[in-house]
Write a protein that holds these residues in place. Sequence first.
Motif, short mmCIF file in Angstrom:
data_model
loop_
_atom_site.label_atom_id
_atom_site.label_comp_id
_atom_site.label_asym_id
_atom_site.label_seq_id
_atom_site.Cartn_x
_atom_site.Cartn_y
_atom_site.Cartn_z
N ARG A 264 18.25 1.40 30.86
CA ARG A 264 19.39 1.85 30.06
C ARG A 264 19.95 0.74 29.19
O ARG A 264 20.49 1.00 28.13
N HIS A 265 19.88 -0.50 29.69
CA HIS A 265 20.45 -1.58 28.88
C HIS A 265 19.50 -1.89 27.72
O HIS A 265 18.28 -2.01 27.93
N PRO A 266 20.04 -2.03 26.51
CA PRO A 266 19.16 -2.29 25.36
C PRO A 266 18.28 -3.52 25.52
O PRO A 266 17.16 -3.57 25.01
N TYR A 267 18.77 -4.54 26.24
CA TYR A 267 17.94 -5.73 26.45
C TYR A 267 16.75 -5.41 27.34
O TYR A 267 15.62 -5.81 27.05
N GLY A 300 33.09 -10.32 22.70
CA GLY A 300 32.49 -9.05 23.09
C GLY A 300 31.20 -9.22 23.88
O GLY A 300 30.99 -10.22 24.56
N CYS A 301 30.33 -8.21 23.80
CA CYS A 301 29.07 -8.22 24.54
C CYS A 301 28.18 -9.38 24.08
O CYS A 301 27.98 -9.57 22.88
N ARG A 302 27.65 -10.11 25.02
CA ARG A 302 26.81 -11.27 24.67
C ARG A 302 25.53 -10.87 23.97
O ARG A 302 24.91 -11.68 23.29
N PHE A 303 25.11 -9.63 24.18
CA PHE A 303 23.84 -9.21 23.58
C PHE A 303 24.05 -8.60 22.18
O PHE A 303 23.09 -8.31 21.48
N LEU A 304 25.30 -8.45 21.78
CA LEU A 304 25.59 -7.78 20.51
C LEU A 304 24.80 -8.34 19.32
O LEU A 304 24.25 -7.57 18.54
N PRO A 305 24.69 -9.68 19.16
CA PRO A 305 23.97 -10.19 17.99
C PRO A 305 22.51 -9.75 17.93
O PRO A 305 21.89 -9.81 16.88
N ARG A 306 21.95 -9.32 19.06
CA ARG A 306 20.53 -8.95 19.08
C ARG A 306 20.32 -7.48 19.41
O ARG A 306 19.18 -7.05 19.57
N CYS A 307 21.42 -6.74 19.55
CA CYS A 307 21.30 -5.41 20.15
C CYS A 307 20.78 -4.36 19.17
O CYS A 307 21.46 -4.03 18.19
N PRO A 308 19.59 -3.80 19.42
CA PRO A 308 19.07 -2.77 18.53
C PRO A 308 19.90 -1.50 18.57
O PRO A 308 20.01 -0.79 17.56
N THR A 309 20.54 -1.21 19.71
CA THR A 309 21.35 0.01 19.80
C THR A 309 22.58 -0.11 18.92
O THR A 309 22.93 0.82 18.19
N ALA A 310 23.24 -1.27 18.98
CA ALA A 310 24.41 -1.48 18.12
C ALA A 310 23.99 -1.47 16.65
O ALA A 310 24.68 -0.90 15.80
N ALA A 311 22.83 -2.05 16.35
CA ALA A 311 22.36 -2.09 14.97
C ALA A 311 22.07 -0.68 14.46
O ALA A 311 22.35 -0.35 13.31
N HIS A 318 34.44 -1.52 21.24
CA HIS A 318 34.20 -1.98 22.61
C HIS A 318 33.22 -3.15 22.61
O HIS A 318 33.46 -4.19 23.21
N CYS A 319 32.06 -2.95 21.98
CA CYS A 319 31.00 -3.97 21.98
C CYS A 319 31.49 -5.27 21.37
O CYS A 319 31.13 -6.36 21.81
N LEU A 320 32.32 -5.14 20.35
CA LEU A 320 32.78 -6.30 19.59
C LEU A 320 33.87 -7.09 20.32
O LEU A 320 33.92 -8.31 20.25
N GLU A 323 33.65 -7.88 26.76
CA GLU A 323 32.36 -7.89 27.44
C GLU A 323 32.32 -6.77 28.49
O GLU A 323 33.25 -6.61 29.28
N PRO A 324 31.25 -5.98 28.51
CA PRO A 324 31.19 -4.89 29.50
C PRO A 324 31.00 -5.41 30.91
O PRO A 324 30.41 -6.46 31.12
N GLN A 325 31.50 -4.65 31.89
CA GLN A 325 31.22 -4.93 33.30
C GLN A 325 29.96 -4.16 33.70
O GLN A 325 29.52 -3.27 32.98
N ARG A 336 25.15 -3.40 32.35
CA ARG A 336 26.32 -4.02 31.72
C ARG A 336 26.29 -3.65 30.24
O ARG A 336 25.84 -4.43 29.40
N CYS A 337 26.71 -2.45 29.93
CA CYS A 337 26.62 -1.98 28.54
C CYS A 337 27.66 -0.89 28.32
O CYS A 337 27.76 0.06 29.12
N TRP A 338 28.41 -1.00 27.21
CA TRP A 338 29.42 0.01 26.92
C TRP A 338 28.79 1.38 26.67
O TRP A 338 29.40 2.41 26.95
N ALA A 339 27.59 1.39 26.16
CA ALA A 339 26.95 2.68 25.87
C ALA A 339 26.56 3.41 27.14
O ALA A 339 26.35 4.62 27.13
N VAL A 340 26.47 2.69 28.25
CA VAL A 340 26.21 3.33 29.54
C VAL A 340 27.54 3.71 30.20
O VAL A 340 27.67 4.76 30.82
N ASP A 344 32.37 7.80 24.83
CA ASP A 344 32.61 7.93 23.39
C ASP A 344 31.95 6.81 22.57
O ASP A 344 32.26 6.57 21.44
N HIS A 345 30.98 6.09 23.21
CA HIS A 345 30.26 5.06 22.46
C HIS A 345 29.39 5.72 21.38
O HIS A 345 28.81 6.77 21.63
N PRO A 346 29.31 5.14 20.19
CA PRO A 346 28.52 5.76 19.11
C PRO A 346 27.08 6.08 19.51
O PRO A 346 26.50 7.05 19.00
S1 SF4 Z 1 27.59 -3.16 25.07
FE1 SF4 Z 1 27.12 -2.64 22.95
S2 SF4 Z 1 26.22 -4.50 22.09
FE2 SF4 Z 1 26.19 -4.70 24.30
S3 SF4 Z 1 24.18 -3.99 24.91
FE3 SF4 Z 1 25.55 -2.23 25.05
S4 SF4 Z 1 25.40 -1.20 23.05
FE4 SF4 Z 1 24.54 -3.27 22.82
#
Ligand code: SF4
Length: 355
Positions: A264-267, A300-311, A318-320, A323-325, A336-340, A344-346
């Motif tokens: 589930r996590h984009p990473y 925000g989320c440490r993975f945001l700069p590389r996250c294909p889901t956010a892109a 939330h992501c910005l 940091e998600p728990q 650890r992802c807001w989309a999970v 209401d995550h995009p």
């Molecule tokens: S919280 Fe946002 S930026 Fe972080 S991994 Fe999830 S979708 Fe990507």
Amino acid sequence: MDQRLPDAADDALPEPARDVLLDIRNLHVSVPGKSSSKTIIDGLNLQLRSGEIVALVGESGSGKSMTALSLMRLLPSAASITGGQVLFRGRDVLGMSQAELNHLRGGHIAMIFQQPQAMLDPTSRVGVQVAEALWKHRRPDRSSVKERVIKLLADVGIPAPASRIDCFAHELSGGMAQRVMMAAAMSGEPQILIADEPTTALDVTVQVQILKLLDEQRRKRNLAILLITHDLSIVSAIADRVAVMYAGRIVEEGPARDILKHPRHPYTRALVQCSLLKADENGRLYSIPAAPTALATGQGCRFLPRCPTAAANGISAHCLEQEPQLSTYDRTCMARCWAVACNDHPAMATSGVHA
Ligand code: SF4
């Protein structure tokens, strides 16, 4: 002071469950930075139970090897543990005396590494090296040492072990050297084995043999194994559970089969795609984008700069901003992802994380 570690008969083990051998709680490790110290492991929680193989995966620099070294208090001198607990059967390793640590290392928790030939002493016969490890932790009757070393070598699948005891490391193949390392590690009859990239330097066929050996030892001895690897095919072959590390934190954890099939996590999804060597519609192999530094220092989320889901879905507030728990999904997994975590995550509106 009683320096004895609790043995299997002790019944006053603290919570959680009695079969938890190793309980890492909120571990923090720092190294000196240019102006202030830099946290490289940030609030890590992980449990290891008897007879299970837990894989700790992530790219180089994610903190997995430093985690392993922290458990044995073998960090390089510049690094320091700045918080948390590492409980081995209820005893905090971080508060142990040197004598207790010496007993723990090898006698309760053993470690094997990549490049086994480099880890063996080139000037000493391998039988002597295994005998030294055996003597350090078990003090057998002197007359039985040779016989016990031969048995240890036989137990890890070394053919003609009686003649191999006189070999030097340079006379062994990489696979044989790793088996010798295993024999030395098993000589103390540990309950936990930490295997740090144990097959990285080996040919594919030898890798399979070493993985089989690890699995055999786990079954035969009810050994718990913490397997450090960047290779998801190894996780898929042998691990019961997997914890994925990114930038010093666990970002996804659960049963290996479930996580590798439906990450589930984009990473984690990106790691799975990389490991499958999937090409896109233009025939290009997938790779995880490198981190642009401009976004890497936010709150925000440490993975945001590389996250294909956010892109792909637009960056949510939330992501910005936060940091998600780790949040639980499918009852046994955590990400650890807001989309999970957040309906209401995009990404929910498209084929993002929940696809
Ligand atoms: S919280 Fe946002 S930026 Fe972080 S991994 Fe999830 S979708 Fe990507």
